[in-house]
Design an enzyme around this catalytic site. Structure first.
Site, mmCIF file in Angstrom:
data_model
loop_
_atom_site.group_PDB
_atom_site.id
_atom_site.type_symbol
_atom_site.label_atom_id
_atom_site.label_comp_id
_atom_site.label_asym_id
_atom_site.label_seq_id
_atom_site.Cartn_x
_atom_site.Cartn_y
_atom_site.Cartn_z
ATOM 1 N N LYS A 13 1.115 -0.942 0.516
ATOM 2 C CA LYS A 13 0.272 -0.177 -0.152
ATOM 3 C C LYS A 13 1.333 1.279 0.184
ATOM 4 O O LYS A 13 0.779 1.970 -0.211
ATOM 5 C CB LYS A 13 -1.211 0.148 1.065
ATOM 6 C CG LYS A 13 -1.534 -1.413 1.550
ATOM 7 C CD LYS A 13 -2.664 -1.218 2.663
ATOM 8 C CE LYS A 13 -2.003 -1.313 3.878
ATOM 9 N NZ LYS A 13 -1.243 -2.039 4.259
ATOM 10 N N ARG A 88 -9.897 0.694 8.675
ATOM 11 C CA ARG A 88 -8.931 -0.962 8.475
ATOM 12 C C ARG A 88 -10.629 -2.161 9.451
ATOM 13 O O ARG A 88 -10.735 -2.700 9.762
ATOM 14 C CB ARG A 88 -8.356 -0.306 9.761
ATOM 15 C CG ARG A 88 -7.178 -1.200 8.746
ATOM 16 C CD ARG A 88 -5.751 -0.341 10.409
ATOM 17 N NE ARG A 88 -4.740 -1.411 9.949
ATOM 18 C CZ ARG A 88 -3.535 -0.787 9.371
ATOM 19 N NH1 ARG A 88 -3.656 0.524 8.873
ATOM 20 N NH2 ARG A 88 -2.502 -1.813 9.093
ATOM 21 N N ARG A 127 12.047 -5.444 5.136
ATOM 22 C CA ARG A 127 11.887 -4.019 4.974
ATOM 23 C C ARG A 127 12.323 -3.662 5.688
ATOM 24 O O ARG A 127 12.858 -3.724 6.723
ATOM 25 C CB ARG A 127 10.415 -3.525 5.311
ATOM 26 C CG ARG A 127 10.129 -2.362 4.839
ATOM 27 C CD ARG A 127 8.685 -1.841 5.042
ATOM 28 N NE ARG A 127 7.776 -2.513 6.512
ATOM 29 C CZ ARG A 127 6.447 -2.391 6.642
ATOM 30 N NH1 ARG A 127 5.632 -2.196 5.634
ATOM 31 N NH2 ARG A 127 6.148 -3.086 7.491
ATOM 32 N N ARG A 161 10.851 -0.788 11.416
ATOM 33 C CA ARG A 161 9.834 -0.616 12.067
ATOM 34 C C ARG A 161 10.065 -1.550 13.369
ATOM 35 O O ARG A 161 10.351 -3.193 13.330
ATOM 36 C CB ARG A 161 8.332 -0.923 11.028
ATOM 37 C CG ARG A 161 8.462 0.408 10.356
ATOM 38 C CD ARG A 161 6.840 0.292 9.898
ATOM 39 N NE ARG A 161 5.787 -0.531 10.304
ATOM 40 C CZ ARG A 161 5.088 -0.379 9.779
ATOM 41 N NH1 ARG A 161 4.762 0.001 8.714
ATOM 42 N NH2 ARG A 161 3.460 -1.222 10.191
ATOM 43 N N ARG A 172 -0.904 -8.862 13.581
ATOM 44 C CA ARG A 172 -1.427 -7.527 12.529
ATOM 45 C C ARG A 172 -2.057 -8.762 12.090
ATOM 46 O O ARG A 172 -3.256 -7.502 10.730
ATOM 47 C CB ARG A 172 -0.032 -6.838 11.746
ATOM 48 C CG ARG A 172 -0.062 -6.046 12.634
ATOM 49 C CD ARG A 172 1.633 -5.661 12.534
ATOM 50 N NE ARG A 172 1.895 -5.190 10.771
ATOM 51 C CZ ARG A 172 3.494 -5.085 10.668
ATOM 52 N NH1 ARG A 172 4.391 -5.413 11.053
ATOM 53 N NH2 ARG A 172 3.510 -4.530 8.996
HETATM 54 P P1 AP5 Z 1 4.698 -1.952 2.294
HETATM 55 O O1 AP5 Z 1 4.604 -0.699 0.558
HETATM 56 O O2 AP5 Z 1 5.475 -1.139 2.781
HETATM 57 O O3 AP5 Z 1 3.337 -2.247 2.441
HETATM 58 P P2 AP5 Z 1 2.457 -1.769 2.855
HETATM 59 O O4 AP5 Z 1 1.463 -2.319 2.087
HETATM 60 O O5 AP5 Z 1 2.379 -0.368 2.925
HETATM 61 O O6 AP5 Z 1 2.405 -2.806 4.484
HETATM 62 P P3 AP5 Z 1 1.956 -1.992 6.030
HETATM 63 O O7 AP5 Z 1 2.950 -3.116 6.919
HETATM 64 O O8 AP5 Z 1 2.901 -0.621 5.554
HETATM 65 O O9 AP5 Z 1 1.195 -1.899 6.770
HETATM 66 P P4 AP5 Z 1 0.418 -2.130 8.188
HETATM 67 O O10 AP5 Z 1 -1.145 -2.180 6.892
HETATM 68 O O11 AP5 Z 1 0.739 -3.316 8.568
HETATM 69 O O12 AP5 Z 1 1.313 -0.735 8.528
HETATM 70 P P5 AP5 Z 1 0.140 0.236 9.063
HETATM 71 O O13 AP5 Z 1 1.623 1.313 8.478
HETATM 72 O O14 AP5 Z 1 -1.033 0.673 7.865
HETATM 73 O O15 AP5 Z 1 6.128 -2.490 0.965
HETATM 74 C C1 AP5 Z 1 6.455 -4.391 2.265
HETATM 75 C C2 AP5 Z 1 7.365 -4.549 1.971
HETATM 76 O O16 AP5 Z 1 7.401 -4.663 0.209
HETATM 77 C C3 AP5 Z 1 8.193 -3.474 1.604
HETATM 78 O O17 AP5 Z 1 9.936 -3.444 1.889
HETATM 79 C C4 AP5 Z 1 8.459 -2.654 -0.252
HETATM 80 O O18 AP5 Z 1 9.574 -2.566 -1.003
HETATM 81 C C5 AP5 Z 1 7.922 -4.458 -0.698
HETATM 82 N N1 AP5 Z 1 7.581 -4.866 -1.874
HETATM 83 C C6 AP5 Z 1 6.266 -4.064 -1.815
HETATM 84 N N2 AP5 Z 1 5.703 -4.180 -3.313
HETATM 85 C C7 AP5 Z 1 6.147 -5.300 -3.445
HETATM 86 C C8 AP5 Z 1 6.359 -5.989 -4.730
HETATM 87 N N3 AP5 Z 1 5.153 -5.706 -5.233
HETATM 88 N N4 AP5 Z 1 6.972 -7.210 -5.092
HETATM 89 C C9 AP5 Z 1 7.957 -7.739 -4.155
HETATM 90 N N5 AP5 Z 1 8.236 -6.351 -2.751
HETATM 91 C C10 AP5 Z 1 7.456 -5.975 -2.779
HETATM 92 O O19 AP5 Z 1 -0.544 0.707 10.335
HETATM 93 C C11 AP5 Z 1 0.494 0.052 11.269
HETATM 94 C C12 AP5 Z 1 0.021 0.102 12.688
HETATM 95 O O20 AP5 Z 1 -0.731 1.217 12.952
HETATM 96 C C13 AP5 Z 1 -1.080 -0.864 13.193
HETATM 97 O O21 AP5 Z 1 -0.658 -1.914 12.790
HETATM 98 C C14 AP5 Z 1 -2.058 -0.928 13.681
HETATM 99 O O22 AP5 Z 1 -1.315 -0.553 15.220
HETATM 100 C C15 AP5 Z 1 -1.876 1.017 13.632
HETATM 101 N N6 AP5 Z 1 -3.312 1.713 12.363
HETATM 102 C C16 AP5 Z 1 -2.393 2.413 11.712
HETATM 103 N N7 AP5 Z 1 -3.771 2.858 10.737
HETATM 104 C C17 AP5 Z 1 -4.284 2.078 11.580
HETATM 105 C C18 AP5 Z 1 -6.308 1.953 12.266
HETATM 106 N N8 AP5 Z 1 -6.780 2.448 10.518
HETATM 107 N N9 AP5 Z 1 -7.021 1.310 12.925
HETATM 108 C C19 AP5 Z 1 -6.234 0.830 13.290
HETATM 109 N N10 AP5 Z 1 -4.914 1.102 14.102
HETATM 110 C C20 AP5 Z 1 -4.311 1.034 12.977
HETATM 111 MG MG MG Z 2 2.366 1.225 5.228
#
Ligand code: AP5
Ligand code: MG
Length: 214
Positions: A13, A88, A127, A161, A172
């Site tokens: 994402k 979410r 990552r 992270r 997660r």
């Molecule tokens: P990346 O692009 O970083 O993936 P992502 O989908 O953004 O993954 P996240 O870990 O950020 O998602 P998340 O939802 O767990 O975390 P968030 O920060 O939102 O890619 C991942 C890796 O893969 C990278 O190394 C990249 O290079 C590689 N990659 C990407 N595309 C690729 C491809 N096509 N092929 C190969 N490799 C690839 O949330 C974190 C925490 O915050 C949550 O757990 C929760 O505690 C809290 N939180 C955030 N939002 C909310 C909400 N709305 N409600 C409640 N809690 C929330």
């Molecule tokens: Mg992300």
């Protein structure tokens, strides 16, 4: 155009949102990034959220709805919003609909990025992210440059992270399947959902998103 990127942790994402920001001047609204920023600044909310995030659980709905509400009401939509990691839960999805209506905006597409669990674990554990600009690296597909400097901003502060470990990742993933995956049906029923193969290369995923938005 306002869109949601919906997908499990590691679906890509953030990676794709950054491309859309560069290519279409869209505004990335990543609740994860915003919560990490609040934590970095040491706010009360940031400290509380940090503990929950490290475990891999979801931060309470009212906290993230409040954050997104503030941004939408401030009203700097640029070329449109990309909601990355929000909503979410069903309550967040309802709240987003109400918030958009209040500011006279619509939701144009929800892109579900589908990736299997095995690939997610591999991606997440490889990552690293630039603390200063958010550029995302991956040991296998996009390694940190040999001089340790971010290719986007030149910072040397590239870190893993705290929630990118196997135990938090399991929590997660569970949160995703239990709380977030019902949004797939929610947006399908509204006629907004488009599903793409998130397992493809980053360029191919970008192409699929571009055609979904056409
Ligand atoms: P990346 O692009 O970083 O993936 P992502 O989908 O953004 O993954 P996240 O870990 O950020 O998602 P998340 O939802 O767990 O975390 P968030 O920060 O939102 O890619 C991942 C890796 O893969 C990278 O190394 C990249 O290079 C590689 N990659 C990407 N595309 C690729 C491809 N096509 N092929 C190969 N490799 C690839 O949330 C974190 C925490 O915050 C949550 O757990 C929760 O505690 C809290 N939180 C955030 N939002 C909310 C909400 N709305 N409600 C409640 N809690 C929330
Ligand atoms: Mg992300």
């Amino acid at each position: 155009m306002n869109i949601i990127l919906l997908g499990p942790p590691g679906a890509g994402k953030g990676t794709q949102a950054r491309r859309l920001v560069d290519e279409r001047n869209m505004v990335q609204l990543s609740t994860g990034d915003m919560l990490r920023e609040a934590r970095r600044k040491g706010t009360e909310m940031g400290k509380k959220a940090g503990v929950i995030m490290d475990r891999g659980d979801l931060v309470p709905d009212e906290v993230v709805i409040g954050i997104i509400g503030e941004v939408l009401e401030a009203g700097d939509a640029g070329g449109g919003y990309i909601f990355d990691g929000f909503p979410r839960t069903l309550a967040q999805a309802d709240a987003l609909g109400e918030l958009l209506e209040k500011v006279g905006q619509t939701l144009d597409a929800v892109i579900e990025m589908r990736v299997d669990d095995e690939a997610l674990v591999e991606r997440i554990t490889a990552r690293a992210t630039c603390k200063d600009c958010g550029e995302v690296y991956n040991d296998n597909t996009k390694p940190i440059p040999a001089d340790g400097k971010c290719t986007n901003c030149g910072s040397t502060d590239i870190q893993r992270r705290p929630d990118d470990n196997e135990e938090s990742l399991r929590t997660r993933l569970l949160a995703y399947y239990k709380e977030t995956s019902p949004l797939i049906g929610y947006y399908y029923a509204k006629g907004d959902l488009q599903t793409i193969d998130g397992l493809a290369s980053m360029d191919d995923v970008a192409t699929s998103i571009a055609s979904a938005l056409r």
